[in-house]
Design an enzyme around this catalytic site. Structure first.
Site, mmCIF file in Angstrom:
data_model
loop_
_atom_site.group_PDB
_atom_site.id
_atom_site.type_symbol
_atom_site.label_atom_id
_atom_site.label_comp_id
_atom_site.label_asym_id
_atom_site.label_seq_id
_atom_site.Cartn_x
_atom_site.Cartn_y
_atom_site.Cartn_z
ATOM 1 N N CYS A 46 16.170 -11.516 -4.603
ATOM 2 C CA CYS A 46 15.948 -11.290 -3.166
ATOM 3 C C CYS A 46 17.002 -12.039 -2.364
ATOM 4 O O CYS A 46 17.349 -11.651 -1.254
ATOM 5 C CB CYS A 46 14.552 -11.717 -2.761
ATOM 6 S SG CYS A 46 14.145 -13.384 -3.279
ATOM 7 N N GLY A 82 5.776 -4.075 1.816
ATOM 8 C CA GLY A 82 5.196 -5.008 2.791
ATOM 9 C C GLY A 82 4.674 -4.299 4.030
ATOM 10 O O GLY A 82 3.649 -4.684 4.600
ATOM 11 N N ALA A 134 6.816 -9.055 -7.661
ATOM 12 C CA ALA A 134 7.892 -8.096 -7.944
ATOM 13 C C ALA A 134 8.411 -8.302 -9.368
ATOM 14 O O ALA A 134 8.138 -9.322 -10.003
ATOM 15 C CB ALA A 134 9.021 -8.300 -6.940
ATOM 16 N N PHE A 135 9.218 -7.346 -9.855
ATOM 17 C CA PHE A 135 9.686 -7.438 -11.246
ATOM 18 C C PHE A 135 10.733 -8.526 -11.437
ATOM 19 O O PHE A 135 10.898 -9.052 -12.529
ATOM 20 C CB PHE A 135 10.265 -6.083 -11.698
ATOM 21 C CG PHE A 135 11.679 -5.846 -11.235
ATOM 22 C CD1 PHE A 135 12.760 -6.362 -11.938
ATOM 23 C CD2 PHE A 135 11.947 -5.134 -10.061
ATOM 24 C CE1 PHE A 135 14.067 -6.162 -11.499
ATOM 25 C CE2 PHE A 135 13.233 -4.945 -9.614
ATOM 26 C CZ PHE A 135 14.306 -5.471 -10.337
ATOM 27 N N THR A 159 10.485 -4.361 1.423
ATOM 28 C CA THR A 159 9.978 -4.232 2.793
ATOM 29 C C THR A 159 9.080 -2.997 2.902
ATOM 30 O O THR A 159 8.080 -3.003 3.618
ATOM 31 C CB THR A 159 11.174 -4.164 3.764
ATOM 32 O OG1 THR A 159 11.837 -5.426 3.696
ATOM 33 C CG2 THR A 159 10.745 -3.895 5.182
ATOM 34 N N LYS A 168 -1.636 -9.374 -9.405
ATOM 35 C CA LYS A 168 -1.177 -8.035 -9.763
ATOM 36 C C LYS A 168 0.338 -8.106 -9.947
ATOM 37 O O LYS A 168 1.102 -8.061 -8.993
ATOM 38 C CB LYS A 168 -1.533 -7.001 -8.688
ATOM 39 C CG LYS A 168 -1.588 -5.616 -9.281
ATOM 40 C CD LYS A 168 -0.776 -4.547 -8.628
ATOM 41 C CE LYS A 168 0.635 -4.532 -8.380
ATOM 42 N NZ LYS A 168 1.496 -4.010 -9.424
ATOM 43 N N GLY A 224 7.853 -8.379 -2.620
ATOM 44 C CA GLY A 224 8.457 -7.123 -3.051
ATOM 45 C C GLY A 224 9.289 -6.539 -1.917
ATOM 46 O O GLY A 224 9.743 -7.259 -1.027
ATOM 47 N N GLU A 247 19.056 -3.107 2.207
ATOM 48 C CA GLU A 247 19.087 -3.830 0.933
ATOM 49 C C GLU A 247 19.119 -2.811 -0.201
ATOM 50 O O GLU A 247 18.202 -2.002 -0.348
ATOM 51 C CB GLU A 247 17.838 -4.708 0.773
ATOM 52 C CG GLU A 247 17.811 -5.448 -0.561
ATOM 53 C CD GLU A 247 16.428 -5.999 -0.931
ATOM 54 O OE1 GLU A 247 15.448 -5.235 -0.906
ATOM 55 O OE2 GLU A 247 16.351 -7.196 -1.259
ATOM 56 N N GLY A 275 -2.312 -2.538 -6.225
ATOM 57 C CA GLY A 275 -1.911 -3.478 -5.168
ATOM 58 C C GLY A 275 -2.589 -3.129 -3.851
ATOM 59 O O GLY A 275 -3.108 -4.004 -3.136
ATOM 60 N N GLU A 325 6.603 -11.778 1.422
ATOM 61 C CA GLU A 325 7.930 -12.199 0.949
ATOM 62 C C GLU A 325 8.682 -10.935 0.579
ATOM 63 O O GLU A 325 8.535 -10.427 -0.529
ATOM 64 C CB GLU A 325 7.798 -13.102 -0.286
ATOM 65 C CG GLU A 325 7.171 -14.434 -0.016
ATOM 66 C CD GLU A 325 8.130 -15.422 0.609
ATOM 67 O OE1 GLU A 325 9.326 -15.102 0.774
ATOM 68 O OE2 GLU A 325 7.674 -16.524 0.944
HETATM 69 P P1 NAD Z 1 8.416 -3.223 -5.070
HETATM 70 O O1 NAD Z 1 8.128 -3.348 -3.626
HETATM 71 O O2 NAD Z 1 8.736 -1.885 -5.623
HETATM 72 O O3 NAD Z 1 7.146 -3.745 -5.922
HETATM 73 C C1 NAD Z 1 6.679 -5.068 -5.771
HETATM 74 C C2 NAD Z 1 5.201 -5.117 -6.121
HETATM 75 O O4 NAD Z 1 4.466 -4.414 -5.128
HETATM 76 C C3 NAD Z 1 4.845 -4.459 -7.442
HETATM 77 O O5 NAD Z 1 3.833 -5.225 -8.066
HETATM 78 C C4 NAD Z 1 4.325 -3.086 -7.027
HETATM 79 O O6 NAD Z 1 3.425 -2.525 -7.938
HETATM 80 C C5 NAD Z 1 3.643 -3.430 -5.722
HETATM 81 N N1 NAD Z 1 3.558 -2.339 -4.750
HETATM 82 C C6 NAD Z 1 4.496 -1.415 -4.463
HETATM 83 N N2 NAD Z 1 4.094 -0.639 -3.433
HETATM 84 C C7 NAD Z 1 2.881 -1.101 -3.052
HETATM 85 C C8 NAD Z 1 1.950 -0.728 -2.038
HETATM 86 N N3 NAD Z 1 2.198 0.293 -1.218
HETATM 87 N N4 NAD Z 1 0.792 -1.417 -1.922
HETATM 88 C C9 NAD Z 1 0.537 -2.456 -2.740
HETATM 89 N N5 NAD Z 1 1.386 -2.863 -3.740
HETATM 90 C C10 NAD Z 1 2.539 -2.182 -3.893
HETATM 91 O O7 NAD Z 1 9.585 -4.270 -5.407
HETATM 92 P P2 NAD Z 1 10.352 -4.533 -6.767
HETATM 93 O O8 NAD Z 1 11.298 -3.429 -7.030
HETATM 94 O O9 NAD Z 1 9.404 -4.938 -7.844
HETATM 95 O O10 NAD Z 1 11.174 -5.868 -6.381
HETATM 96 C C11 NAD Z 1 12.350 -5.872 -5.639
HETATM 97 C C12 NAD Z 1 12.067 -6.173 -4.179
HETATM 98 O O11 NAD Z 1 11.329 -7.381 -4.034
HETATM 99 C C13 NAD Z 1 13.354 -6.395 -3.393
HETATM 100 O O12 NAD Z 1 13.221 -5.784 -2.141
HETATM 101 C C14 NAD Z 1 13.436 -7.907 -3.275
HETATM 102 O O13 NAD Z 1 14.222 -8.363 -2.196
HETATM 103 C C15 NAD Z 1 11.993 -8.244 -3.104
HETATM 104 N N6 NAD Z 1 11.716 -9.640 -3.421
HETATM 105 C C16 NAD Z 1 11.521 -10.518 -2.381
HETATM 106 C C17 NAD Z 1 11.307 -11.863 -2.648
HETATM 107 C C18 NAD Z 1 11.130 -12.862 -1.545
HETATM 108 O O14 NAD Z 1 10.721 -13.972 -1.820
HETATM 109 N N7 NAD Z 1 11.403 -12.523 -0.286
HETATM 110 C C19 NAD Z 1 11.254 -12.313 -3.980
HETATM 111 C C20 NAD Z 1 11.441 -11.377 -5.017
HETATM 112 C C21 NAD Z 1 11.670 -10.044 -4.718
#
Ligand code: NAD
Length: 529
Positions: free
Chosen positions: A308, A257, A170-171, A254, A195, A252, A407, A236, A274
């Site tokens: 997160c 996920g 995630a970012f 839910t 990725k 990233g 969230e 991804g 995660e």
């Molecule tokens: P995001 O879900 O938008 O993106 C995360 C990653 O997943 C990126 O690399 C994105 O390109 C990829 N992605 C998005 N949709 C996908 C799909 N359908 N298939 C495969 N890959 C895909 O999240 P974000 O905005 O970058 O980050 C914020 C989120 O991440 C929040 O919900 C935060 O709670 C969570 N996070 C969780 C943890 C943890 O350890 N539990 C840690 C950091 C961030």
């Protein structure tokens, strides 16, 4: 990534104008790295600080991913033969390079991700720490010897590498989450494809550039041991679907996920998820507010609410609410918000305009659900005009309504009151996510109850400490819609290995397990003519 000759050890400091584009370019130069081989025209990378264009990269396509996976497989077949302590030596060298380049790496990360320099340094330090953890681990990948029920038999558990790890990040933690998984996966004998978020790809290229530098002088490391796949959700998804990816670690939202989990489950690949959190703190009648106030402030407003583990729900005893808010609001109001590269700034921008819109929409819904909103508006004075800076919001809610159960990745702290401690636990557990939780209490019964099976249902359970931030030694991750994964810490290394149970019979009889008798009769001449 192209490597230039400099070792990157020159002292590095952010220039006094704290200009993000300039800082980013200077940091790359100090690191001796260039993005040239990744430049393209389909992925503009902008700094959230002021919207400045940091780079335009080319993205990978499905055919590139196929080729990467094939190369990773070849690397894995070599790497698994290198003894684990030697694999640890590569990680040790990488950790040293990261430590030596802490300042430019932190500045680069801050310019691209928007977290304050102090927190960026903390994230880079975490990469160093996990390298040390993984190096120690490389000599401790223990199996078990189990008492066999059969005479003169040895029953043993072995741990072997799994293969190729796909890691989606995630970012908001553009380096640490990758390092948590990859350093451990490497000492376990796996190869990896990373990725990163499409919002923070240059941080990924910088860290892998340093890893490649460590590999250059390390003969045992095969080429393509760790590769970077640049792109968005489609890339991804390609990794999640790819039969050559043996395990997928995905950090990233839910929403992401839910998609990735189905893809990996369909082909029975391993996944470590995660995902999002919705973290709460219970403030009890005996809470020490001198501890609770700074803990709440950092956990709720720090990192602009983009962790997160950010504190999103404050469940406070009805008798303490007035005092708590009277002390908390002025403290949050005094936080210094602005360019995160500038000294003294405590809160940087949101990642982009879409994050700001989602925050405003959540506050609107909170109002509609009976909430009273304090703060939450955009800040335009004293901050770069083109970034999205906000005042953290404190929202008094009549109960745990629908919006509170979601969230929203922004600094919004919902405040709810409780009367009985068990009611507070029910509220704390009454959301779909299960990442981090905290209780502030001086009452030993409450503290113990909170940590027990009857207490918090989260993966992280803290007493008298906030919800955000965790040490690398403990297993990190959460339950329910947070995904159940544990990327790193404690014995999470087992997620990156496959277990083999071996039985050796060194007796001269064949004994079946469970005392089963199965007599076979052989001809006297034993097959002879
Ligand atoms: P995001 O879900 O938008 O993106 C995360 C990653 O997943 C990126 O690399 C994105 O390109 C990829 N992605 C998005 N949709 C996908 C799909 N359908 N298939 C495969 N890959 C895909 O999240 P974000 O905005 O970058 O980050 C914020 C989120 O991440 C929040 O919900 C935060 O709670 C969570 N996070 C969780 C943890 C943890 O350890 N539990 C840690 C950091 C961030």
């Amino acid at each position: 990534m192209n490597m230039m000759s400099s070792a990157g050890l020159a002292p590095f400091a952010v220039a006094s104008d704290a200009d993000p584009a300039r800082t980013h370019a200077d940091a790359l130069k100090a690191l001796g790295l260039s993005l040239d081989s990744h430049r393209g025209d389909d992925l503009p990378v902008r700094s959230p600080i002021d919207g400045a264009l940091l780079a335009t990269l080319g993205t990978h396509d499905a055919a590139d991913i196929d080729a990467m996976v094939a190369r990773a497989r070849t690397a894995f077949l070599d790497w698994r033969q290198v003894p684990a302590p030697h694999r640890g030596e590569l990680v040790r060298r990488f950790g040293t390079l990261v430590r030596d380049n802490l300042d430019p790496l932190s500045a680069l990360l801050s310019a691209e991700n928007g977290k304050i320099l102090e927190e960026a340094r903390g994230e880079v330090q975490e990469v160093v720490d996990i390298c040390e953890f993984a190096v120690g681990l490389s000599r401790q990948l223990y199996g078990l010897t189990i008492a066999s029920e059969r005479p003169q038999h040895r029953l043993t558990e072995y741990w072997h590498p799994v293969g190729v790890l796909g890691l989606i990040s995630a970012f908001n933690f553009p380096a640490a989450v990758w390092a948590w998984g990859t350093t451990v996966a490497l000492v376990c004998g796996n190869a990896g494809i990373w990725k990163p978020s499409e919002k923070t790809p240059t941080t990924a290229l910088a860290f892998v550039g340093l890893l490649q530098r460590a590999m250059r002088d390390f003969e045992a490391a095969p080429a393509n041991l760790v590769q970077v796949a640049i792109g968005g959700a489609d890339i991804g998804a390609r990794l999640a679907d790819h039969p050559g990816i043996d395990m997928l670690s995905a950090t990233g939202s839910t929403r992401m996920g839910r998609d990735v989990a189905v893809r990996t489950a369909q082909r029975f690949a391993r996944s470590i998820l995660e995902l999002g959190g919705n973290n709460a703190m219970i403030v009890t009648p005996s809470a020490d507010l001198d501890l609770a106030i700074p803990a709440i402030t950092f956990a709720a407003a720090g990192t602009a609410g983009q962790r997160c583990t950010t504190l999103r729900r404050l469940i406070v005893h009805e008798d303490r609410k007035a005092e708590l808010l009277a002390r908390l609001m002025p403290v949050i109001g005094k936080l210094s918000t602005g360019n995160p590269l500038a000294e003294g700034v405590q809160v940087g921008p949101l990642i982009d305009g879409a994050a700001f819109d989602r925050m405003q929409a959540a506050l609107e819904r909170a109002r509609a659900e009976g909430g009273t909103v304090h703060g939450g508006e955009r800040i335009t004075d004293g901050v770069p005009a083109t970034g999205y800076y906000v005042r953290p919001a404190i929202v008094e809610m009549p109960g745990q309504s629908a919006i509170v159960c979601e969230e929203t990745f922004a600094p919004i702290l919902y405040v709810i009151i409780y009367r009985e401690f068990t009611q507070a636990i029910t509220l704390q557990n009454g959301v779909p996510q299960g990442l981090s939780s905290a209780v502030f209490t001086m009452d030993m019964r409450e503290a113990e109850y909170f940590q027990s099976a009857l207490g918090s249902d989260c993966g992280i359970v803290n007493v008298n400490i906030g919800t955000s931030g965790a040490e690398i030694g403990g297993a990190f991750g959460g339950e329910k819609q947070t995904g159940g994964g544990r990327v790193s810490g404690s014995d999470s290394w087992k997620n990156y290995m496959r277990r083999a149970t071996a039985t050796v019979n060194y007796s001269s009889t064949l004994t079946l397990a469970q005392g089963v008798r199965f007599d076979v009769v052989e001809d006297d001449n034993k097959g002879g003519n």
